[in-house]
Design an enzyme around this catalytic site. Structure first.
Site, short mmCIF file in Angstrom:
data_model
loop_
_atom_site.label_atom_id
_atom_site.label_comp_id
_atom_site.label_asym_id
_atom_site.label_seq_id
_atom_site.Cartn_x
_atom_site.Cartn_y
_atom_site.Cartn_z
N ASN A 1 0.82 -1.21 0.00
CA ASN A 1 0.00 0.00 0.00
C ASN A 1 0.86 1.26 0.00
O ASN A 1 0.38 2.34 0.36
CB ASN A 1 -0.90 0.03 1.24
CG ASN A 1 -2.04 -0.95 1.15
OD1 ASN A 1 -2.91 -0.84 0.30
ND2 ASN A 1 -2.04 -1.94 2.04
N HIS B 1 -2.72 -6.16 -3.34
CA HIS B 1 -2.57 -5.02 -4.25
C HIS B 1 -1.26 -5.08 -5.04
O HIS B 1 -0.82 -4.08 -5.60
CB HIS B 1 -2.61 -3.70 -3.47
CG HIS B 1 -3.93 -3.42 -2.80
ND1 HIS B 1 -5.12 -3.52 -3.46
CD2 HIS B 1 -4.23 -3.06 -1.53
CE1 HIS B 1 -6.12 -3.22 -2.64
NE2 HIS B 1 -5.60 -2.95 -1.45
N HIS C 1 -0.10 -12.64 4.11
CA HIS C 1 -1.02 -11.53 3.88
C HIS C 1 -2.43 -12.10 3.80
O HIS C 1 -2.82 -12.68 2.78
CB HIS C 1 -0.63 -10.83 2.57
CG HIS C 1 -1.18 -9.45 2.43
ND1 HIS C 1 -0.62 -8.37 3.07
CD2 HIS C 1 -2.22 -8.96 1.73
CE1 HIS C 1 -1.29 -7.27 2.76
NE2 HIS C 1 -2.28 -7.61 1.95
N HIS D 1 -3.98 -4.32 9.05
CA HIS D 1 -3.51 -2.99 9.44
C HIS D 1 -3.66 -2.66 10.93
O HIS D 1 -3.37 -1.54 11.33
CB HIS D 1 -4.23 -1.89 8.63
CG HIS D 1 -3.80 -1.80 7.21
ND1 HIS D 1 -3.77 -0.61 6.51
CD2 HIS D 1 -3.36 -2.74 6.34
CE1 HIS D 1 -3.36 -0.82 5.27
NE2 HIS D 1 -3.11 -2.12 5.15
#
Length: 256
Positions: free
Chosen positions: A41, A69, A149, A176
């Site tokens: 990110n 991502h 992840h 997070h």
């Protein structure tokens, strides 16, 4: 004994800048030998770019891991030409650029960094448990650290126990929010369900508070933007025996 620093998901330019300001001091204070940073990110608006990756390398990262991502930006095919930027190993083979393992040659010893992605509530990739079994057959060093992840805490905990005694560390990323369950599994493997994030602390996972609240409150399509303000850095420091791959200590850190 050696020390490894793992830094949780870095969010946008504020997070990259804060890593640049703090990392050298952290490495000196803890006597860090190797630094791994999750940078999926790190670009403005999420994903990773050459610019954000270079900010993290310039700050002192040795390896950058990613996640869901990983291919958000068009630069992906060029970004993963760098062997020290890896993406989840359970992406389909053949069509995806990059690789899921980075081997660091530290002279007297080596360290393997593995990137995996969970499949509960995320993309239906290859089974991460099956994939890691195949990878471990070909990794020759005992010093193996895994960035898992994943969305579900149950999947992360299961992976931690599955790899207990097989790898030196399993660090959860993606959600997070740093968890307070750091431990040594099987008297060998350093584990934490989520290492946390690095970026603006007064935020909802790194984005401005009001748009995030409005989307959840009114169920409307709301444009997110990265938060500003004071940042924090979350991660863990692991002390391990580089001859056996056995971790002896894991310390959760938050730097404000």
């Amino acid at each position: 004994m050696k020390k490894l620093l793992f830094i949780g998901d870095v969010v946008g330019k504020p997070g990259c800048t804060f890593v640049g300001e703090k990392l050298r001091g952290i490495k000196k204070f803890y006597g860090i030998d190797i630094t791994i940073v999750n940078g999926e990110n790190s670009a403005q608006g999420n994903g990773i770019t050459k610019y954000s990756a270079n900010m993290l390398f310039d700050a002192g990262a040795d390896v950058i891991t990613t996640g869901n991502h990983a291919f958000r930006r068009r630069e992906a095919f060029e970004i993963y030409d760098n062997d020290c930027i890896i993406r989840p190993a359970n992406y389909p083979a053949g069509g995806c650029p990059g690789k899921g393992v980075c081997l660091l040659d530290m002279g007297a010893y080596s360290v393997a960094v593995v990137n995996l992605m969970g499949t509960v509530y995320l993309d239906p990739l290859d089974n991460p448990f099956t994939v890691i079994d195949g990878l471990l057959e070909n990794i020759k060093t005992p010093n193996i650290f895994v960035d898992f992840h994943a969305e579900a805490t149950s999947e992360k905990k299961a992976m931690g126990y599955y790899l207990a005694g097989k790898v030196s560390g399993v660090f959860g990323t993606h959600t997070h929010v740093q968890t307070a369950d750091e431990c040594i599994l099987g008297s060998h493997t350093a584990y934490i369900t989520d290492a946390g994030m690095t970026g603006p602390e007064e935020s909802v996972l790194g984005v401005e508070v009001k748009p995030a609240v409005d989307r959840l409150r009114f169920r409307l399509s709301t444009r997110f933007s990265e938060a500003s303000g004071d940042c924090f850095l979350c991660g863990v420091v692991v002390e391990f025996d580089e001859k056996t791959g056995k971790s002896h200590k894991i310390e959760r850190i938050i730097i404000r």
